[in-house]
Design a protein around this motif. Structure first.
Motif, PDB file in Angstrom:
ATOM      1  N   VAL A   1       1.003  -1.483   0.458  1.00  0.00           N
ATOM      2  CA  VAL A   1      -0.024  -0.022  -0.038  1.00  0.00           C
ATOM      3  C   VAL A   1       0.758   0.995   0.489  1.00  0.00           C
ATOM      4  O   VAL A   1       0.663   2.495   0.024  1.00  0.00           O
ATOM      5  CB  VAL A   1      -0.579   0.380   0.794  1.00  0.00           C
ATOM      6  N   ASN A   2       1.901   1.613   0.390  1.00  0.00           N
ATOM      7  CA  ASN A   2       3.021   2.935   0.478  1.00  0.00           C
ATOM      8  C   ASN A   2       3.402   3.278  -0.623  1.00  0.00           C
ATOM      9  O   ASN A   2       3.747   4.910  -0.994  1.00  0.00           O
ATOM     10  CB  ASN A   2       4.164   2.145   0.920  1.00  0.00           C
ATOM     11  N   GLY A   3       3.181   2.581  -2.322  1.00  0.00           N
ATOM     12  CA  GLY A   3       3.728   2.816  -3.137  1.00  0.00           C
ATOM     13  C   GLY A   3       4.902   4.190  -3.761  1.00  0.00           C
ATOM     14  O   GLY A   3       4.803   5.355  -4.117  1.00  0.00           O
ATOM     15  N   CYS A   4       5.802   3.647  -2.934  1.00  0.00           N
ATOM     16  CA  CYS A   4       7.160   4.479  -3.012  1.00  0.00           C
ATOM     17  C   CYS A   4       7.676   3.771  -4.705  1.00  0.00           C
ATOM     18  O   CYS A   4       7.755   3.280  -5.316  1.00  0.00           O
ATOM     19  CB  CYS A   4       7.872   3.632  -2.470  1.00  0.00           C
ATOM     20  N   ARG A   5       8.364   5.223  -4.808  1.00  0.00           N
ATOM     21  CA  ARG A   5       8.533   5.646  -5.956  1.00  0.00           C
ATOM     22  C   ARG A   5       9.788   4.920  -6.954  1.00  0.00           C
ATOM     23  O   ARG A   5      10.239   5.105  -7.632  1.00  0.00           O
ATOM     24  CB  ARG A   5       8.704   6.805  -6.249  1.00  0.00           C
ATOM     25  N   PHE A   6      10.540   4.672  -5.142  1.00  0.00           N
ATOM     26  CA  PHE A   6      11.945   3.784  -5.581  1.00  0.00           C
ATOM     27  C   PHE A   6      12.104   2.458  -6.307  1.00  0.00           C
ATOM     28  O   PHE A   6      13.107   1.688  -6.278  1.00  0.00           O
ATOM     29  CB  PHE A   6      12.959   4.583  -5.034  1.00  0.00           C
ATOM     30  N   CYS A   7      10.770   2.033  -5.362  1.00  0.00           N
ATOM     31  CA  CYS A   7      11.170  -0.078  -5.592  1.00  0.00           C
ATOM     32  C   CYS A   7      10.227  -0.109  -6.755  1.00  0.00           C
ATOM     33  O   CYS A   7       9.121   0.045  -7.360  1.00  0.00           O
ATOM     34  CB  CYS A   7       9.227   0.154  -4.564  1.00  0.00           C
ATOM     35  N   ALA A   8      10.477  -0.759  -6.924  1.00  0.00           N
ATOM     36  CA  ALA A   8      10.299  -1.981  -8.755  1.00  0.00           C
ATOM     37  C   ALA A   8       9.386  -2.866  -8.418  1.00  0.00           C
ATOM     38  O   ALA A   8       9.021  -3.411  -8.809  1.00  0.00           O
ATOM     39  CB  ALA A   8      11.644  -2.259  -9.157  1.00  0.00           C
TER      40      ALA A   8
END
Length: 377
Positions: free
Chosen positions: A73-80
Motif C-alpha cells: 500500500v505504500n507506493g514508494c517511487r523507488f520500488c520496482a
C-alpha cells in the motif's frame, strides 16, 4: 595504509590520525571523505579499520530468502518490487506455499531464513505468527530473520495495537531478528519526494529502538544514489550511530545502491562502482560502533562485492536463493550462490571465509544447537 604524505596532500592528515587512534570521526570529516577524489586513499583507511576489527576473516551465511508478497500500500517511487493488488505481476504466497519452499530446502544446512514482503492491506498478524511457528516446527534451531520495521508498523496499524506489542507477539512466535530494510534515507525531504506514505525515518528508528529494548537484534540499511545529498547520507549514518550508542542492537550495516530500472524516480542517476566503494568505505569509517559491514552481492554484483572486501566490508551475505526485490529493479547479479562459490570468491579476494548465522556466530556452534533441538523434538 598509504603514506602520510598522501593524506596531507588531500587535507585528510587529521582524519588519518583519528582513524589510526580509533577516534570517532565527525560529520564534517565524513563529508570530506565522501568528497575525496582519491578512492584508494579512502579505501585504505576503511581497510585498516576492517582489518583491526576482523583480521582476514570474511563472513557468509547459508540462508534462504522468501518474499511472501509484493502487494503493498505504500507506493514508494523507488520500488520496482511492489504492485497494487490485482495488478499484473502482483503475487501473494499462502502459508502453505511458503512452508513448501522451506521443505524444498530441508537438505540444505540453512542457518537463516530471511522473510520480507510488501505492506499487504489484508494479511493479518496471526498469519505471520502461525508462519513463524510452523517454520520453527519444520526447521527447529534455524534463525528466523523477518519483517522490516516498516512491516512491523504496518501490522500494528492493521491490528490497532502498538508496534511494541507486535514485536512481542512475533518474538513469542519464534522471531529472532529484524532485517534492516525500509530505512532508505532518513531525510524527511527525501521521504516526501520518494515515499511520502511510508513510515518516517524517525518512525523506523523508534520501531528498531523498541526491538533492541526487547532483546531483538536488527540490521540497518541505507538506500543511496537516488535524490539524496552527501550530507543526507551522513546524517543517516549518524542517526544509526547515535542509536547504536544507546542500544547496541545493530549487528550489521548494509549500504544498498539504488537500482533505477523499472522505478518511478525521474532523472535518477543511479550509482557507479566508484561511488559504491567509497560509500561502503565511509560507512565503515563512520559506523565505529556497528561491528559488521555487508557487501550485498545481490545489489553490487559478485565482482564488485569482492573488491568491497578491501574497502571496509567484512561480509558477503549468503546463498540467498530466489531474491526478488533487487532483481525486479534491474540487479544483474546471480539469483543464488553455493557455499563453495562463496568460499572461492572470498579466498580469491585474499580473505579467509567463515560461515556464520545471522548473529555472526560461527556456524559450528549453530549446527550443534540445531542437532540438540532436533533431538529434543
Amino acid at each position: 595504509m598509504l603514506p602520510p604524505s598522501v593524506y596531507e596532500r588531500l587535507g585528510l592528515a587529521r582524519v588519518r590520525e583519528k582513524v589510526l587512534a580509533g577516534e570517532r570521526l565527525n560529520l564534517e570529516e565524513g563529508l570530506r571523505l565522501l568528497d575525496c577524489p582519491d578512492l584508494l586513499a579512502v579505501g585504505a583507511l576503511a581497510h585498516h579499520v576492517r582489518t583491526r576489527l576482523h583480521g582476514p576473516t570474511t563472513y557468509y551465511v547459508v540462508n534462504q530468502h522468501i518474499n511472501y508478497s509484493n502487494v503493498c500500500v505504500n507506493g514508494c517511487r523507488f520500488c520496482a518490487f511492489a504492485r497494487e493488488r490485482g495488478r499484473p505481476g502482483a503475487f501473494e504466497l499462502s502459508v502453505e506455499e511458503i512452508l513448501q519452499k522451506v521443505r524444498e530446502r530441508l537438505h540444505d544446512p540453512i542457518t537463516e531464513i530471511h522473510i520480507v514482503g510488501g505492506c499487504h492491506p489484508d494479511l493479518r498478524l496471526e498469519t505471520f505468527e502461525r508462519l513463524l511457528r510452523e517454520i520453527r516446527r519444520i526447521r527447529p534451531g534455524v534463525r528466523l530473520k523477518a519483517f522490516t520495521a516498516v512491516e512491523i508498523d504496518h501490522f500494528a496499524r492493521l491490528e490497532g495495537i502498538s508496534t511494541r506489542a507486535v514485536l512481542q507477539r512475533l518474538q513469542a512466535a519464534g522471531l529472532d531478528m529484524l532485517p534492516g530494510g525500509g530505512a532508505e534515507v532518513f531525510s524527511p525531504r527525501i521521504r516526501r519526494l520518494l515515499c511520502p506514505d511510508k513510515l518516517s525515518g524517525d518512525g523506523w528508528l523508534r520501531v528498531v529502538r523498541e526491538a533492541h529494548e526487547l532483546g531483538i537484534k536488527t540490521n540497518a540499511t541505507m538506500l543511496f544514489g537516488h535524490k539524496e545529498t552527501l550530507e543526507e547520507r551522513l546524517e543517516h549514518l549518524d542517526a544509526l550511530r547515535r542509536l547504536q550508542d544507546e542500544t547496541d542492537g545493530f549487528v550489521c550495516f548494509i549500504p544498498l545502491p539504488f537500482q533505477p530500472h523499472n522505478t518511478k524516480v525521474e532523472d535518477a542517476r543511479g550509482t557507479t562502482g566508484v561511488e559504491e566503494l567509497r560509500t561502503i568505505a565511509v560507512s565503515r569509517l563512520m559506523l565505529d560502533n556497528i561491528p559488521h559491514i555487508k557487501a550485498y552481492w545481490v545489489m553490487l554484483t559478485v565482482k564488485l562485492a569482492q573488491v568491497a572486501l578491501h574497502f571496509g566490508a567484512d561480509d558477503l551475505d549468503g546463498t540467498v536463493v530466489e531474491e526478488k526485490i533487487g532483481h525486479m529493479a534491474g540487479a544483474e547479479s546471480e539469483q543464488a550462490l553455493t557455499r563453495t562459490e562463496l568460499e572461492r570468491l572470498i579466498r580469491e579476494a585474499g580473505f579467509e571465509p567463515v560461515e556464520r548465522d545471522c548473529f555472526f556466530e560461527k556456524v559450528q556452534k549453530v549446527q550443534g544447537e540445531m542437532l540438540k533441538a532436533k533431538g529434543q523434538r
